[in-house]
Design an enzyme around this catalytic site. Structure first.
Site, PDB file in Angstrom:
ATOM      1  N   THR A  74      -2.737  -2.272  -3.041  1.00 30.31           N
ATOM      2  CA  THR A  74      -2.407  -2.995  -4.270  1.00 30.31           C
ATOM      3  C   THR A  74      -2.274  -2.036  -5.442  1.00 30.31           C
ATOM      4  O   THR A  74      -1.300  -2.088  -6.213  1.00 30.31           O
ATOM      5  CB  THR A  74      -3.464  -4.074  -4.568  1.00 30.31           C
ATOM      6  N   GLN A 182       0.510  -2.900   6.159  1.00 27.27           N
ATOM      7  CA  GLN A 182       0.315  -3.572   7.440  1.00 27.27           C
ATOM      8  C   GLN A 182       0.774  -2.747   8.639  1.00 27.27           C
ATOM      9  O   GLN A 182       0.367  -3.022   9.760  1.00 27.27           O
ATOM     10  CB  GLN A 182       1.059  -4.911   7.433  1.00 27.27           C
ATOM     11  N   HIS A 204      -8.322  -0.404   4.836  1.00 25.52           N
ATOM     12  CA  HIS A 204      -8.953  -1.474   5.605  1.00 25.52           C
ATOM     13  C   HIS A 204      -7.998  -2.223   6.530  1.00 25.52           C
ATOM     14  O   HIS A 204      -8.409  -3.150   7.218  1.00 25.52           O
ATOM     15  CB  HIS A 204      -9.677  -2.449   4.660  1.00 25.52           C
ATOM     16  N   CYS A 329      -4.991 -12.788   0.460  1.00 34.01           N
ATOM     17  CA  CYS A 329      -4.958 -12.584  -0.989  1.00 34.01           C
ATOM     18  C   CYS A 329      -4.612 -13.838  -1.763  1.00 34.01           C
ATOM     19  O   CYS A 329      -4.748 -13.881  -2.978  1.00 34.01           O
ATOM     20  CB  CYS A 329      -3.960 -11.474  -1.330  1.00 34.01           C
TER      21      CYS A 329
END
Length: 378
Positions: A74, A182, A204, A329
């Site tokens: 982000t 991703q 993560h 999200c």
């Protein structure tokens, strides 16, 4: 009561054992600040940070000095998009191209620039969930500053043709940014195109901890994209991202990148075999696959079952599997997936969509219990 099998790896992944070990070493033993120049603790921490840069750069055929550490994808997306705005205004390049299926971490910064004098073209995907390179090329204008297209969609798992889009942009000087949160370390070839200028990654999603990521800035003819920092106060990371570097998290991300490259084939095979078993278990229910199965990561399955609402199905299966029906999200205020609607799916089909996502470490769930839970809903 036993925990359900975790099938939400697109939201976040477990820590890989080697990654945890590396991280804890820099928490417990090698806890120096990489910015401390006067003693061995700082020196060893700096060596670890530079080693992490090297491992991350290898995954995408970049140079170690092109890797800028951030708190996650982000922040990397925000630096890439907002960081180019000053250059764009100065040069009269005030047009941005992105897609309807991007993560909110790309769509919202683009929207913000759209409210501040830029014009944003948002390209639709085809019904199979991927964006045609020709559609991106057709949206380009002389004043285009930036094109931003994700590598892999987080909801459908559909791999976008970023290498082909890069080829389609070869004639234009615009910057090409790829949100690779991703797909980094899972789908290798696309990110290695030299025409990709900026790549965002997140720890993560690749078996490293939360709170760390990177922005990779590839050089074009020896020059990096002219980014301006959105946060100042120390000048770390080539002046683009001030603040003390979290050496334990960075060392962990570096280890995750190293292992992802080393074990790529074995991990992919394990995920493919898991997917085959999942599809076999779901076959009796005539599921509707959402996204081109020929282009989908082997670790993701997005599907709908006619007449079944995904929210109700998740409740019915919560003791067996932990799953999602979209992006984590936006899960605090559930709304129909903007990705599935952009693909042209009906609201009914989108409301029934369920996403299973796993990894090479995922244990086998009780598929018979999953099938029983679905039957109860029919």
């Amino acid at each position: 009561m036993t925990n359900p099998t975790y099938l939400d790896c697109n939201a976040t992944t477990p820590l890989a054992p080697e990654v945890r070990e590396e991280m804890m070493r820099f928490f417990d033993v090698e806890f120096g600040n990489p910015g401390s120049r006067t003693h061995a603790y700082g020196t060893r921490a700096k060596v670890a940070v530079n080693e992490a840069r090297r491992h991350i750069a290898r995954v995408v055929d970049a140079q170690p000095e092109d890797v800028i550490f951030t708190s996650g994808a982000t922040e990397s997306n925000n630096i890439a998009i907002f960081g180019l705005a000053h250059h764009g205004r100065k040069k009269g390049l005030t047009h941005i191209v992105t897609t309807q299926i991007e993560h909110k971490a790309v769509l919202e910064p683009c929207q913000r620039l759209g409210e501040d004098g830029f014009e944003v073209t948002v390209v639709a995907p085809n019904e199979q969930g991927w964006v045609e390179p020709a559609a991106i090329a057709a949206a380009i204008r002389p004043e285009t500053l930036l094109v931003s297209v994700m590598q892999v969609n987080n909801e459908t798992g559909v791999v976008q043709p970023v290498a082909q889009i890069a080829e389609a942009l070869a004639w234009h000087a615009c910057y090409f940014h790829v949100d690779a949160a991703q797909g980094f370390g899972k789908e290798l070839d696309g990110l290695r195109s030299p025409r990709i200028d900026l790549i965002s990654i997140s720890g993560h999603k690749v078996y490293a901890p939360k709170g760390v990521g990177a922005l990779i800035m590839k050089r074009r003819r020896g020059t990096r994209p002219p980014l301006r920092p959105i946060m100042v106060g120390g000048g770390q990371e080539a002046g683009l991202r001030s603040g003390t570097l979290p050496a334990p998290l960075i060392a962990a991300l570096g280890k995750a990148a190293e292992v992802a490259l080393r074990d790529h084939g074995a991990r992919r095979k394990a995920c493919e075999e898991f997917k085959a078993r999942a599809l076999a278990a779901l076959e009796p229910f005539d599921i509707q696959l959402n996204g081109d199965p020929a282009r989908t990561l082997p670790s993701t399955l997005n599907f709908s079952i006619p007449a079944i609402d995904s929210e109700a199905l998740m409740v019915a299966l919560k003791e067996v599997i932990a799953v999602s029906n979209g992006s984590a999200c936006t899960s605090n205020s559930y709304e129909l997936s903007h990705v599935l609607l952009a693909m042209g799916l009906s609201e009914e089909r989108a409301s029934g969509a369920l996403r299973l996502s796993w990894c090479h470490m995922t244990p086998e769930p009780d598929w018979s219990a999953v099938a029983a839970g679905i039957r109860q809903m029919l």
